[in-house]
Scaffold this active site. Sequence first.
Site, mmCIF file in Angstrom:
data_model
loop_
_atom_site.group_PDB
_atom_site.id
_atom_site.type_symbol
_atom_site.label_atom_id
_atom_site.label_comp_id
_atom_site.label_asym_id
_atom_site.label_seq_id
_atom_site.Cartn_x
_atom_site.Cartn_y
_atom_site.Cartn_z
ATOM 1 N NE ARG A 157 -3.435 -2.390 2.754
ATOM 2 C CZ ARG A 157 -4.092 -2.727 3.862
ATOM 3 N NH1 ARG A 157 -3.893 -2.020 4.983
ATOM 4 N NH2 ARG A 157 -4.919 -3.751 3.876
ATOM 5 C CG ASP A 159 2.437 5.958 2.876
ATOM 6 O OD1 ASP A 159 1.640 5.051 3.162
ATOM 7 O OD2 ASP A 159 3.516 6.133 3.466
ATOM 8 C CE1 TYR A 191 7.918 1.764 -2.310
ATOM 9 C CE2 TYR A 191 8.821 -0.258 -1.381
ATOM 10 C CZ TYR A 191 7.738 0.553 -1.667
ATOM 11 O OH TYR A 191 6.477 0.143 -1.330
ATOM 12 N NE ARG A 195 7.463 9.836 2.855
ATOM 13 C CZ ARG A 195 6.225 10.185 3.219
ATOM 14 N NH1 ARG A 195 5.219 9.317 3.075
ATOM 15 N NH2 ARG A 195 5.992 11.378 3.721
#
Length: 250
Positions: free
Chosen positions: A50, A52, A110, A197
Site C-alpha cells: 500500500r 502512501d 524502491y 522515506r
Amino acid sequence: MKKIKLHISYDGTDFSGFQRQPGQRTIQAELENALTALMREKIEIHGSGRTDAGVHAQGQICHFVTSSPIPAEKIAYILRNMLPRDIVAVSSEEVPSDFHARKSAHWKTYRYQIDTRCAPDVFSRRYRTHLPYAVDFQAMREAAGYLVGTHDFTSLCSAKTQVEDRVRTIYRCEVIEEEHGYAIEVTGSGFLYNMVRILAGTLVEVGRKHIDPKAISVILAARDRTKAGPTFPPEGLVLMEVGYTPWNNM
C-alpha cells in the site's frame, strides 16, 4: 474462475494512497471500479503493498479473481482506455491459483529521487524532492553499507507502525549520482511504514555531515525513531519493481 496478475504504474500525486478509503481518490478504487465495469462482476484487487499518498509506482503488482471470458493478456490493453491518465495498466497475465501479489513477493525495490538544482525543475517537481544541498556521496555510500543485511528497523520506521515484527532484510542500498541530482535505491524483503522515506532522510543527513556514517549501526541498535533522520516527502519515492523469485543480486 481464473486469477489475473496485473502490472500497473501510476503517478501518485493526486491520490490519497493505494488503499481504498471512503470519499477519497485512491488507486485501488479506480482499478476496482474499472475492472468491475469491464468484467461485469464485482472485482476486488490485492496489491503487493500500500503506497502512501503522493508516492508513485513504476512496478506495482496486483491480482484479482474473475470468471470473465476476456483473455487475460488483453485485460491490460482494454483497461488502458478505461483508467484515468495517471494510472497505466502495463500488462496482465493468468497466474496459478496460489499466487498472491503480496504474500508471494520475495523482494521490492524502491527509488528515492532528489533534485539538487538551485531552483526546482517545474517538469520533475512531482517526482523528485528538491534539496539544493551539496552532499558527500562517499559518506552516504559507506552509511548505506551498514543498512544492508537483516536488522530490526524500528529506528527507521514511523512511530505509527502497527506491526510488532520490525525485522527486515536489505539486499542492496545504493546512492546513484545523476545529472542535477541523485537517487537512493534500496531492495529489501519488505518495508515498514515510511521506512524508505526515513532511510533516505537519514542517508542525506550523513551526506550533509550531520550524522557520521558509522553511527548507522548505533541508530539501528537503539530501536528509537528519534535517533534517525527526518521523514522525507512522498513525491520523491517510486516503487520500482516487485520480485517473485528469490533475490540473487542480479
